[in-house]
Scaffold this active site. Structure first.
Site, mmCIF file in Angstrom:
data_model
loop_
_atom_site.group_PDB
_atom_site.id
_atom_site.type_symbol
_atom_site.label_atom_id
_atom_site.label_comp_id
_atom_site.label_asym_id
_atom_site.label_seq_id
_atom_site.Cartn_x
_atom_site.Cartn_y
_atom_site.Cartn_z
ATOM 1 N N ASP A 19 0.852 -1.189 0.000
ATOM 2 C CA ASP A 19 0.000 0.000 0.000
ATOM 3 C C ASP A 19 0.889 1.240 0.000
ATOM 4 O O ASP A 19 1.671 1.458 0.931
ATOM 5 C CB ASP A 19 -0.889 -0.016 1.252
ATOM 6 N N ASP A 113 -2.918 2.468 -6.067
ATOM 7 C CA ASP A 113 -1.850 2.540 -5.067
ATOM 8 C C ASP A 113 -1.746 1.330 -4.157
ATOM 9 O O ASP A 113 -1.001 1.363 -3.173
ATOM 10 C CB ASP A 113 -2.020 3.797 -4.209
ATOM 11 N N GLU A 114 -2.448 0.251 -4.435
ATOM 12 C CA GLU A 114 -2.319 -0.925 -3.570
ATOM 13 C C GLU A 114 -2.633 -2.198 -4.338
ATOM 14 O O GLU A 114 -3.377 -2.195 -5.315
ATOM 15 C CB GLU A 114 -3.208 -0.813 -2.330
#
Length: 366
Positions: A19, A113-114
């Site tokens: 993350d 983003d993860e």
């Protein structure tokens, strides 16, 4: 984490959740050195709009994603508002994804983003998922100059929780032998997948942590939370069998809530719909996702169900999504008390390429 194979059908998986730390805001501070160390949000402006992401400096003022920009500016008068640049975020997300693929092809993106990675069998031949997570974070830093946090465990649920434990720029591991005690002591609000509304409902039942949740039977949880009851029963026992799935194409994005007490008045429904709308916007902002079709889901007290939809010519902004949601709710009389409301978007702006490079969200109607 050792890969124990007492039974070939019961392999202990090695799952990593990576993350990025305050990704959108961190990218803006990376590209604008004059903004580093200052409270900053991406999206909206001081007069209108919704916060898509907040820097850690802004979070100290109580600012978070999905908050109205007006409220954010009130909390921090010197707040910097940066317009979102999804092309730039996708560019960096693509670079990060390339690092993931150095280790495994089993990469499941949740947003730009993860992502989850299954490194049980990995291209580097490394036995330690902890070491792999550390290497990945270091390579991300070297390649993008951005910080990432990671969680390591034997399933996706626990890896996701672990990645939050030492943020920012840290990592944590939850071993199989540690999971039961860890989950018993975990506040119910910290359980991945249990949102604010569900947590409040659980607290009314005397459920404040994992240990409290384990006291309730499957029958009770199913009665109170529908089919989600089985999920809650399992996760508090460390059971989560969902595999890392690398090529799932998102068709829609939505959020919903089942109410402990049926809703009767239109005012009650509008108030609850507002909360659900804010969750949808939070998820769309996180993934850079837009949808042209807005769908309202209604489940009545007698368990009959209805959906109402409207498709727009252009991708709507958050304010317009809210207006359409209200329009769908009010378009005809609600004939019976409501036990569930949901709001969703479809006809999304996601292409096959974007799915592979990080815009997939896995948030279906429950």
């Amino acid at each position: 984490m050792e890969n124990k194979e007492s039974n070939p059908s019961q392999i202990i998986r090695k799952i990593i959740h990576v993350d990025m730390d305050a990704f959108y805001a961190s990218v803006e501070q990376l590209d604008h050195p004059e903004w580093r160390g200052k409270p900053l949000v991406v999206g909206g402006n001081a007069a209108r709009g919704v916060v898509a992401a907040a820097s850690y400096e802004a979070r100290k003022y109580g600012i978070h994603s999905a908050m109205s920009s007006v409220l954010a500016a009130r909390k921090c008068p010197h707040l910097i508002f940066a317009p979102h640049r999804f092309d730039r975020y996708r560019e960096l997300s693509r670079q990060i994804r390339e690092i993931f693929f150095e280790y495994t092809d089993l990469v499941e993106p949740l947003s730009l983003d993860e992502a989850f990675l299954d490194v049980t069998e990995n291209k580097m031949g490394l036995k330690s998922a902890i070491l792999i997570a550390r290497q990945i974070r270091q390579k991300i830093k070297e390649k993008t100059r951005l910080n990432a946090s990671a969680g390591v465990s034997y399933n996706k649920f626990l890896a996701k929780i672990a990645s939050d434990l030492n943020k920012p720029n840290g990592q944590a591991v939850i071993l199989p032998e540690e999971a039961e005690e860890f989950l018993e002591n975990l506040p119910i609000k910290k359980f991945f997948g249990i949102g604010k509304v569900t947590a409040e409902k659980m607290e009314k039942l005397g459920i404040f942590n994992g240990k409290d949740l384990k006291e309730f039977s499957l029958q009770f949880l199913t009665k109170k939370f529908g089919k989600s009851g089985l999920h809650y029963y399992n996760i508090v026992r460390g059971i989560h069998l969902s595999e890392v799935q690398p090529h799932r194409v998102r068709k829609s994005l939505s959020a919903e809530n089942t109410f402990e007490k049926d809703l009767i008045s239109l005012e009650e429904m509008e108030m609850e719909l507002k909360s659900i709308f804010e969750e949808v916007i939070k998820r769309t902002q996180k993934g850079g996702i837009k949808g042209r079709t807005v769908t309202l889901k209604l489940k009545y007290a007698d368990f009959t169900q209805q959906t109402r939809s409207k498709t727009l010519e252009q991708y709507p902004e958050p304010a317009q999504i809210w207006e359409v949601g209200l329009e769908l709710l009010r378009q005809e009389e609600i004939p019976k008390p409501i036990r569930l409301l949901g709001l969703g978007l479809s006809n999304l702006n996601i292409t096959e390429e974007q799915v592979h490079f990080g815009e997939q969200l896995k948030i279906p109607f429950e």
